[in-house]
Design an enzyme around this catalytic site. Sequence first.
Site, short mmCIF file in Angstrom:
data_model
loop_
_atom_site.label_atom_id
_atom_site.label_comp_id
_atom_site.label_asym_id
_atom_site.label_seq_id
_atom_site.Cartn_x
_atom_site.Cartn_y
_atom_site.Cartn_z
N ARG A 96 -6.39 37.43 -27.07
CA ARG A 96 -5.87 38.18 -28.21
C ARG A 96 -6.11 39.68 -28.10
O ARG A 96 -5.19 40.47 -28.30
CB ARG A 96 -6.51 37.68 -29.51
CG ARG A 96 -5.84 36.47 -30.13
CD ARG A 96 -6.84 35.62 -30.87
NE ARG A 96 -7.88 35.15 -29.96
CZ ARG A 96 -7.72 34.10 -29.14
NH1 ARG A 96 -6.60 33.42 -29.18
NH2 ARG A 96 -8.67 33.74 -28.32
N THR A 97 -7.33 40.08 -27.78
CA THR A 97 -7.63 41.51 -27.77
C THR A 97 -6.82 42.22 -26.69
O THR A 97 -6.17 43.25 -26.95
CB THR A 97 -9.13 41.75 -27.55
OG1 THR A 97 -9.87 41.08 -28.57
CG2 THR A 97 -9.47 43.23 -27.60
N ARG A 138 -13.29 46.30 -21.96
CA ARG A 138 -14.21 45.23 -22.36
C ARG A 138 -15.11 44.91 -21.17
O ARG A 138 -14.66 44.85 -20.03
CB ARG A 138 -13.46 43.97 -22.80
CG ARG A 138 -14.39 42.76 -22.97
CD ARG A 138 -13.65 41.54 -23.51
NE ARG A 138 -13.34 41.71 -24.92
CZ ARG A 138 -12.84 40.74 -25.69
NH1 ARG A 138 -12.61 39.54 -25.17
NH2 ARG A 138 -12.56 40.97 -26.95
N LYS A 186 -17.13 46.47 -5.12
CA LYS A 186 -17.51 47.11 -3.86
C LYS A 186 -18.65 48.11 -4.05
O LYS A 186 -18.99 48.84 -3.12
CB LYS A 186 -16.29 47.82 -3.27
CG LYS A 186 -15.11 46.90 -3.00
CD LYS A 186 -13.90 47.69 -2.51
CE LYS A 186 -12.69 46.79 -2.30
NZ LYS A 186 -11.50 47.55 -1.85
N HIS A 230 -17.60 45.16 -31.50
CA HIS A 230 -16.16 44.95 -31.30
C HIS A 230 -15.46 45.67 -32.46
O HIS A 230 -14.98 45.05 -33.39
CB HIS A 230 -15.86 43.45 -31.33
CG HIS A 230 -14.53 43.08 -30.73
ND1 HIS A 230 -13.53 43.99 -30.50
CD2 HIS A 230 -14.02 41.87 -30.34
CE1 HIS A 230 -12.49 43.38 -29.99
NE2 HIS A 230 -12.76 42.10 -29.87
#
Length: 354
Positions: A74-75, A124, A103, A152
């Site tokens: 959703r986000t 995120r 890396k 959030h």
Amino acid sequence: MIRTIRPDALNRTGFSKIDFVGSHILSVSQFDRHAIDQVFAAADSMVPFANRQRVTRVLEGAILGNMFFEPSTRTRVSFGCAWNLLGGEVRETAEIKTSAITKGESFYDTARVLSGYSDVIVMRHKIEGSVEEFASASRVPVINGGDGSNEHPSQALLDLFTIRKEVGDRGKSVDNLRIALIGDLRYGRAVHSLCRLLTLYNNVHFSLISPPELSLGDEYIEEMRAGGHEVVESTDLHGSISHADILYVTRTQEERFPTQEEAERYKGLFRLNQSIYTEYCEPNTVIMHPLPRDSRGNANELDNDLNENPNLAIFRQTDNGVLIRMALFALILDVADKIEDTARNVSWYTAKRF
């Protein structure tokens, strides 16, 4: 230099000193009620575009960097959708293994590079504070799409926007709200951010329903009580939901637990279904969930037999997420008053969404 809106930049008399333009959005602590009202007013203006009645190209040529180093549906998709609806293009990094971080590249180098390719970045990551670290090196505004169990902010804004509309339709307001928060309150970042936003309102009654091991952190409870709000903690679902305006249900955040075995112990402890709702809740109690809800048999915290309940607001929440994220983009890039300059009616069939 990109600005980060800080709590000390706010005038707590109700008038925000902040300027959204060019700012990072990293925490709900950046907002006062006036700033929230600015976001909500912009979100309300986005309805014709999110509903596919109108099209705007106000961000034509602008690029969103969607950097999701932790699973998201959703986000990630709603941020991309919101940007597309404003006319911009999206570039995505959906897994950490596809990035140069594997890396050994630092957040600093990654931020310096990718901010050269983007006009806004949404990020995120599973580590608390990681998005703020990334933002400190970015050359463009960064929005926190969730950092571990910390915060959030856009989810909390869309949750509050949904609460305001749902209780408003019932003749109430966020002031004097009665909300029951149910489930994993320890690791649920959406809960953390929402509680902090709600402390900006007056006389909110919080019922916190969870196993003791998954209770809300003391720092949040202290903030809530310091703001004059009533906070009641309980392990009894049935006895704690009878007078709530909002039931905010959460899943067990199994990805935050040290082991899967430990997470399994808490799944399914608080299950809400239509029978429980009918017996214990007031007729207009609104049911919310930040999603995803865990519909597996051993969890099922929000039963599918509630799907036809008109007070189930979980899909209205997800719709509202597009509006809020469009609003944030428009405010950060200073186009909130320019949306109509390139707007036109759509030329295709569209189903009503809002």
